[in-house]
Write a protein that holds these residues in place. Structure first.
Motif, PDB file in Angstrom:
ATOM      1  N   GLN A 277     -10.118 -66.671  16.697  1.00 20.80           N
ATOM      2  CA  GLN A 277     -10.951 -65.463  16.655  1.00 20.80           C
ATOM      3  C   GLN A 277     -11.126 -64.819  18.029  1.00 20.80           C
ATOM      4  OE1 GLN A 277     -14.618 -66.853  14.976  1.00 20.80           O
ATOM      5  NE2 GLN A 277     -13.683 -67.439  13.005  1.00 20.80           N
ATOM      6  N   GLN A 279      -9.252 -62.895  19.808  1.00 21.25           N
ATOM      7  CA  GLN A 279      -8.839 -61.493  19.914  1.00 21.25           C
ATOM      8  C   GLN A 279      -9.861 -60.537  19.304  1.00 21.25           C
ATOM      9  OE1 GLN A 279      -4.965 -61.217  18.169  1.00 21.25           O
ATOM     10  NE2 GLN A 279      -3.941 -62.317  19.866  1.00 21.25           N
ATOM     11  N   THR A 280     -10.678 -61.025  18.387  1.00 18.88           N
ATOM     12  CA  THR A 280     -11.673 -60.167  17.725  1.00 18.88           C
ATOM     13  C   THR A 280     -12.981 -60.103  18.497  1.00 18.88           C
ATOM     14  OG1 THR A 280     -12.504 -61.997  16.388  1.00 18.88           O
ATOM     15  CG2 THR A 280     -10.653 -60.734  15.502  1.00 18.88           C
ATOM     16  N   LEU A 281     -13.107 -60.894  19.560  1.00 20.22           N
ATOM     17  CA  LEU A 281     -14.353 -60.901  20.327  1.00 20.22           C
ATOM     18  C   LEU A 281     -14.406 -59.694  21.254  1.00 20.22           C
ATOM     19  CD1 LEU A 281     -14.620 -64.688  21.328  1.00 20.22           C
ATOM     20  CD2 LEU A 281     -15.678 -63.522  19.373  1.00 20.22           C
ATOM     21  N   SER A 282     -15.600 -59.242  21.523  1.00 22.29           N
ATOM     22  CA  SER A 282     -15.796 -58.138  22.470  1.00 22.29           C
ATOM     23  C   SER A 282     -15.604 -58.657  23.891  1.00 22.29           C
ATOM     24  CB  SER A 282     -17.203 -57.557  22.306  1.00 22.29           C
ATOM     25  OG  SER A 282     -18.163 -58.530  22.655  1.00 22.29           O
ATOM     26  N   PRO A 283     -15.334 -57.781  24.835  1.00 20.39           N
ATOM     27  CA  PRO A 283     -15.179 -58.227  26.233  1.00 20.39           C
ATOM     28  C   PRO A 283     -16.412 -58.991  26.733  1.00 20.39           C
ATOM     29  CG  PRO A 283     -14.346 -56.009  25.981  1.00 20.39           C
ATOM     30  CD  PRO A 283     -14.994 -56.348  24.670  1.00 20.39           C
ATOM     31  N   GLN A 284     -17.601 -58.540  26.338  1.00 21.64           N
ATOM     32  CA  GLN A 284     -18.818 -59.221  26.781  1.00 21.64           C
ATOM     33  C   GLN A 284     -18.883 -60.638  26.224  1.00 21.64           C
ATOM     34  OE1 GLN A 284     -22.397 -57.150  25.720  1.00 21.64           O
ATOM     35  NE2 GLN A 284     -23.754 -58.705  26.673  1.00 21.64           N
ATOM     36  N   GLN A 285     -18.504 -60.786  24.928  1.00 18.99           N
ATOM     37  CA  GLN A 285     -18.510 -62.110  24.319  1.00 18.99           C
ATOM     38  C   GLN A 285     -17.484 -63.029  24.966  1.00 18.99           C
ATOM     39  OE1 GLN A 285     -17.864 -60.952  20.226  1.00 18.99           O
ATOM     40  NE2 GLN A 285     -20.049 -61.241  19.703  1.00 18.99           N
ATOM     41  N   ARG A 286     -16.330 -62.452  25.346  1.00 20.70           N
ATOM     42  CA  ARG A 286     -15.313 -63.270  25.998  1.00 20.70           C
ATOM     43  C   ARG A 286     -15.799 -63.765  27.359  1.00 20.70           C
ATOM     44  NH1 ARG A 286      -9.936 -59.479  24.933  1.00 20.70           N
ATOM     45  NH2 ARG A 286      -9.988 -59.589  22.631  1.00 20.70           N
ATOM     46  N   GLN A 287     -16.443 -62.868  28.112  1.00 22.63           N
ATOM     47  CA  GLN A 287     -16.956 -63.274  29.416  1.00 22.63           C
ATOM     48  C   GLN A 287     -18.047 -64.334  29.278  1.00 22.63           C
ATOM     49  OE1 GLN A 287     -15.818 -62.487  32.442  1.00 22.63           O
ATOM     50  NE2 GLN A 287     -14.173 -61.356  31.408  1.00 22.63           N
ATOM     51  N   THR A 321      -5.833 -63.906  25.964  1.00 22.72           N
ATOM     52  CA  THR A 321      -6.415 -64.628  24.832  1.00 22.72           C
ATOM     53  C   THR A 321      -5.445 -65.636  24.231  1.00 22.72           C
ATOM     54  OG1 THR A 321      -5.728 -62.845  23.342  1.00 22.72           O
ATOM     55  CG2 THR A 321      -7.962 -62.719  24.259  1.00 22.72           C
TER      56      THR A 321
END
Length: 524
Positions: A277, A279-287, A321
């Motif tokens: 999942q 790739q479906t995360l927002s940039p903020q969630q990834r950080q 990702t």
């Protein structure tokens, strides 16, 4: 009498009765002698089912009697000859029987004369039923002897009882191991190696000669089980928990954190789902997730997981990702490995619990066996003078000096305003000096040939009584070694039970005192 055949039948019946009585007495002698012999052997050699072995002699003697009675039948000619002799018929019956098929001029009168003489005689009396007095006396003596052996206490009964108790104890210990084996097999943590070790151990316990020998198979089995565990499992477990704690503060990884806390297997699947999942995360969630993974990497105690978490964090921060997903899949594989390790550890723990239960059962029986040997040794031991000596030299003035050692010593003290005391030990004593004082005085320590009392270390659990004061020339009261070894053994075993000592070390203490008990019994 009508014919010679009628006479022969009567003689055969009488002879059969006489032979039956004769062989029956022989058989009775043999049966009673067999029983007495079995009871004598049972007092020398401990063996079970002696009652059944003794009872075997009765049917065996009966079979031999029947065989001898049926095989040793006298012939017709012998019966006629014996009847002539015992009834005083002057060979009439034997001659008539011998010429029964002849038809000479004298054969008919001979047969008629034999029949007339036999008619007036009591043919059964030719073979009377008699019992030999010597054999009857022998039967009585053997029966009384066997009865005495059966009623008097048998010293081998204690040995047999101990053997039975040993077998019961080993059976219980083996059952405890089998129960542990079944518990491991029934769980989803079944490990063939663990089950094999338990199976071999329970077989050794059953086949051992004694509980003490059976105990020797417990520690090697536990060591084999310990080698199945991975020493890196605690570090990997701690790393997984740190990962769960770090992910719990993120929105994307909160579900994976809960799964990891539930079990490593569920956590592995949740981490794989998280990797798919990304790739479906927002940039903020990834950080946010990258920071959590970096934190978990810093706290990780497992190098492989630390590297995987660090790579996943770096890949997320750089926006790769695909690489991050690969690293998280590596973390999931490590969680699967952790689950397998934990399953093995739990199986090993269950197996060791079963072995410890078996150890306690065997150790308790081994202690009872050793106590029984010690009691026998105490019963047969006699007080004897010891060869050890202890000395105490003291000097008394206005001050006191003392010396305690394994030897004898002398000391004097004098003073006019000051007092000094000194003592010297023959083989281990140390000198002493008196304190400042006033007055004058003198004291004399023990002579070179005098025995004095030196108190030993108190035995835990025993009351401490002051020794009776000894006067000059009095011997120190000594106790035989065999009368005190049991108290020291019990104190040592109590001390091991109350401390964190491994089971294998407790076995060494138990074996040490058991061997001491055997030595004291052999010295007796």
């Amino acid at each position: 009498m009508n014919s010679l055949e009628t006479i022969l039948r009567q003689l055969r019946r009488a002879a059969a009765r006489a032979r039956a009585a004769h062989y029956a007495v022989h058989g009775l002698v043999g049966a009673v002698a067999w029983i007495a012999a079995v009871l004598v052997v049972a007092r020398l050699v401990p063996f079970e089912r002696r009652a059944q072995v003794a009872a075997v002699g009765i049917p065996l003697a009966a079979v031999l009697v029947v065989l001898a009675w049926s095989l040793r039948r006298p012939s017709a000619a012998v019966l006629m000859a014996l009847a002539d002799i015992r009834l005083g018929l002057k060979e009439r019956l034997s001659t008539a029987w011998e010429r029964r098929t002849e038809s000479g001029p004298m054969d008919g009168p001979l047969r008629q004369d034999a029949l007339r003489q036999a008619a007036g005689a009591r043919l059964p009396s030719a073979f009377p039923v008699r019992v030999n007095r010597g054999e009857a006396s022998l039967i009585a003596v053997l029966a009384i002897f066997a009865l005495g052996l059966a009623l008097l206490p048998n010293p081998m009964d204690q040995v047999l009882a101990q053997r039975q108790a040993d077998r019961v104890s080993q059976a219980r210990a083996a059952k405890a191991v089998v129960d542990a084996q079944k518990k491991v097999a029934a769980s989803d943590k079944a490990d063939p190696q663990v089950q094999k070790i338990l199976q071999d151990t329970q077989a050794k316990i059953r086949e051992a000669d004694s509980p003490r020998k059976a105990l020797e198979s417990i520690t090697p089995a536990e060591q084999q089980l310990q080698r199945l565990t991975d020493p890196g499992t605690p570090a990997l477990t701690s790393s997984a928990q740190n990962l769960a704690n770090a992910l719990s503060g993120t929105a994307a990884g909160r579900g994976a954190a809960q799964a990891i806390s539930s079990s490593p297997a569920k956590g592995a699947q949740a981490v794989r789902d998280l990797a798919s999942q990304l790739q479906t995360l927002s940039p903020q969630q990834r950080q946010e997730l990258a920071k959590a993974l970096a934190k978990a990497s810093q706290q990780s105690q497992n190098a492989q997981m630390r590297d995987s978490l660090s790579q996943a964090s770096a890949s997320l921060q750089s926006g790769d990702t695909s690489a991050a997903a690969q690293s998280l899949n590596d973390v999931a594989s490590q969680l699967d490995s952790l689950q397998s390790r934990q399953n093995t550890d739990q199986a090993v723990a269950s197996a060791i619990n079963g072995l410890e239960a078996a150890r306690q059962e065997l150790a308790a029986q081994a202690d009872r066996d050793a106590s029984g040997q010690g009691a026998q040794a105490n019963a047969g031991a006699s007080p004897s003078a010891g060869t050890s000596a202890s000395g105490n030299g003291s000097g008394n003035g206005t001050g006191n000096g003392s010396s305690n050692g394994n030897g004898t010593g002398t000391g004097t003290g004098t003073g006019t305003g000051t007092g000094t005391g000194s003592g010297s030990g023959g083989s281990g004593g140390t000198g002493g000096t008196g304190s400042q004082g006033s007055g004058s005085g003198s004291g004399t320590g023990a002579s070179s040939t005098e025995r004095v009392y030196v108190p030993g270390q108190p035995v835990p659990g025993q009351s401490e009584n002051d020794p009776t004061p000894l006067g000059p020339g009095q011997d120190v009261p000594l106790s035989p070694y065999s009368q005190v070894i049991q108290a020291y053994q019990q104190a040592a075993l109590d001390a091991t039970d109350q401390s964190l000592i491994p089971g294998s070390e407790r076995d060494l203490v138990r074996q040490y005192f058991s061997q001491l008990g055997e030595q004291s019994q052999g010295a007796r």
